[in-house]
Design a protein around this motif. Sequence first.
Motif, PDB file in Angstrom:
ATOM      1  N   GLY A   1      55.569   2.038  52.045  1.00 13.18           N
ATOM      2  CA  GLY A   1      56.909   2.137  52.613  1.00 13.18           C
ATOM      3  C   GLY A   1      56.951   3.025  53.842  1.00 13.18           C
ATOM      4  N   MET A   2      56.255   4.161  53.775  1.00 11.65           N
ATOM      5  CA  MET A   2      56.198   5.079  54.920  1.00 11.65           C
ATOM      6  C   MET A   2      55.493   4.414  56.100  1.00 11.65           C
TER       7      MET A   2
ATOM      8  N   ILE B   1      62.315  -2.298  53.028  1.00  9.78           N
ATOM      9  CA  ILE B   1      61.947  -1.505  54.208  1.00  9.78           C
ATOM     10  C   ILE B   1      61.464  -2.433  55.317  1.00  9.78           C
ATOM     11  N   TYR B   2      60.682  -3.433  54.948  1.00 11.98           N
ATOM     12  CA  TYR B   2      60.171  -4.402  55.933  1.00 11.98           C
ATOM     13  C   TYR B   2      61.318  -5.136  56.627  1.00 11.98           C
ATOM     14  N   TYR B   3      62.327  -5.537  55.850  1.00 16.93           N
ATOM     15  CA  TYR B   3      63.473  -6.253  56.417  1.00 16.93           C
ATOM     16  C   TYR B   3      64.524  -5.310  57.013  1.00 16.93           C
TER      17      TYR B   3
ATOM     18  N   LEU C   1      66.507  -0.825  54.371  1.00 20.73           N
ATOM     19  CA  LEU C   1      66.352   0.445  53.675  1.00 20.73           C
ATOM     20  C   LEU C   1      65.389   1.331  54.451  1.00 20.73           C
ATOM     21  N   LYS C   2      65.674   2.619  54.461  1.00 17.88           N
ATOM     22  CA  LYS C   2      64.757   3.597  55.031  1.00 17.88           C
ATOM     23  C   LYS C   2      63.928   4.197  53.896  1.00 17.88           C
ATOM     24  N   PRO C   3      62.633   4.415  54.130  1.00 20.44           N
ATOM     25  CA  PRO C   3      61.801   4.972  53.051  1.00 20.44           C
ATOM     26  C   PRO C   3      62.196   6.408  52.725  1.00 20.44           C
TER      27      PRO C   3
ATOM     28  N   GLU D   1      65.729  -3.337  39.308  1.00 19.96           N
ATOM     29  CA  GLU D   1      66.646  -2.708  40.256  1.00 19.96           C
ATOM     30  C   GLU D   1      66.079  -2.651  41.674  1.00 19.96           C
ATOM     31  N   ARG D   2      66.983  -2.709  42.636  1.00 20.06           N
ATOM     32  CA  ARG D   2      66.606  -2.490  44.032  1.00 20.06           C
ATOM     33  C   ARG D   2      66.828  -1.023  44.364  1.00 20.06           C
TER      34      ARG D   2
END
Length: 483
Positions: free
Chosen positions: A64-65, A143-145, A148-150, A173-174
């Motif tokens: 994610g980072m 995060i890719y789309y 969301l921020k990591p 869950e998301r």
Amino acid sequence: MIFNSIEFFVFLFLVYVLYWGILKKKHTAQNILLLVASYIFYGWWDWRFLSLILLSTIVDYFVGMQIDKQSSHSKRKQWLWVSVLFNVGLLGFFKYYNFFVESWIEMFEVMGYSIKSTWTLKVILPVGISFYTFQTMSYSFDIYYKKLKPTKDFLSFAAFVSFFPQLVAGPIERASNLLSQITNKRTFSYNQSVSGLKLILWGLFKKIVIADALAPIVDDVFANYSTYPASSLILGVVLFSFQVYGDFSGYSDIAIGTAKLFGIELMSNFKFPNFSRNVAEYWQRWHVSLSTWFRHYIYIPLGGSRVSKLKSVRNIIIIFLVSGFWHGANWTFIFWGAFHAVAFIPVFLLGRNTIYKNTVVGEHSIFPSFLEIGQVLLTFAIVTFSRIFFRSESITDAFGFIRRIFENFSYSEYLHPMGYRMIDYYVLIVLFVIYEYIIRKDERSPFKFKSKYIRFLAYAVVIFFMLLFYDSGFDRSFIYFQF
């Protein structure tokens, strides 16, 4: 540790007291407690598999980072593939390795070649692996789309991945919902805790009184289908529909209720699917978190319904085949998924796949119309028939079960394998359906009645039946633990 065990409730009480009693105003300490409690909860089955959860947590936290750091689209995609390949590889090895090897051997045997099955391994399926791998992947996808921020808070992320109320059987869950609640401070709410206890009670009722009580009958019918007439086979598969619904939705209710005790709201996973008016509505109400996952991360990226009708049909087929395969390493689940694709496609082509999205049966009246009753019964019949594949041990057994229904279409009274009166079970199912119809507009409030006398009567009846059916297997495991 399972929800319907004495050990779990002792564990839950201790964690709850520590969480709100000693650590009430210590947010970081609360998250540490949630993480430790979750690892204890999961390690109760087999502590060795805790390493898989920890590894999945570390990989997706790091991925994610890295995705967020990249300005190049190709490099972002490369890091996304790291998450996908790792999690799918983890899931594939533990859940599907032997399935692929055995299928490969069977294919060569059909061609006349004999291969020794020395490639198969004694692989134990880790409980909940299908759920937490999908949950961590969704974090990387979001995060890719750029939805969301990591997070830089590894502790909170680890608690998000392993949050014990929904760790082993969802809801999936998301991070935008669950992780955000874990990273923020929670405040104690008496009403939220009471609401959680009500959901736990209702979930236990569905598990003990519906699912576990029906399990011996279903097990007997499917194990001995070749000896029973059509009437008993139809009864067995109908009761299995109620069993699997009571078992899985009961788990989800307990999970949502338990999360409420800690000031966290999980998504609804079941919205009275037995009252669906077509197959599309059924999939909007059954295992909502999984259906949503497939829609967001597979169906829409493939083009969803924005492409041509032919490609949309292709996408639907892919989704249902993947859904079937997600459920288990057996051709029965793939047939089950394919069956639902065939049932769903006509609804889609007629443009009726979203017409019931925001309504319930009998929306503006006390009783449903005759048309709605017919639609509900037809949908229930289609879904129930598909569950012959879902429940059977093999494709041979599934088709043998179906063939037996049509070849021996006769009636004889079914006798409970433990000698109980079957009429009691029929009455119980009817009362259960009526009660669920009454509360059908709010799946999160099973005891929402204006009159306190009716509420207490409902509590009393539910507890009475739980005590009555206690001996039918209070600590029987949940069906979806095998997935």
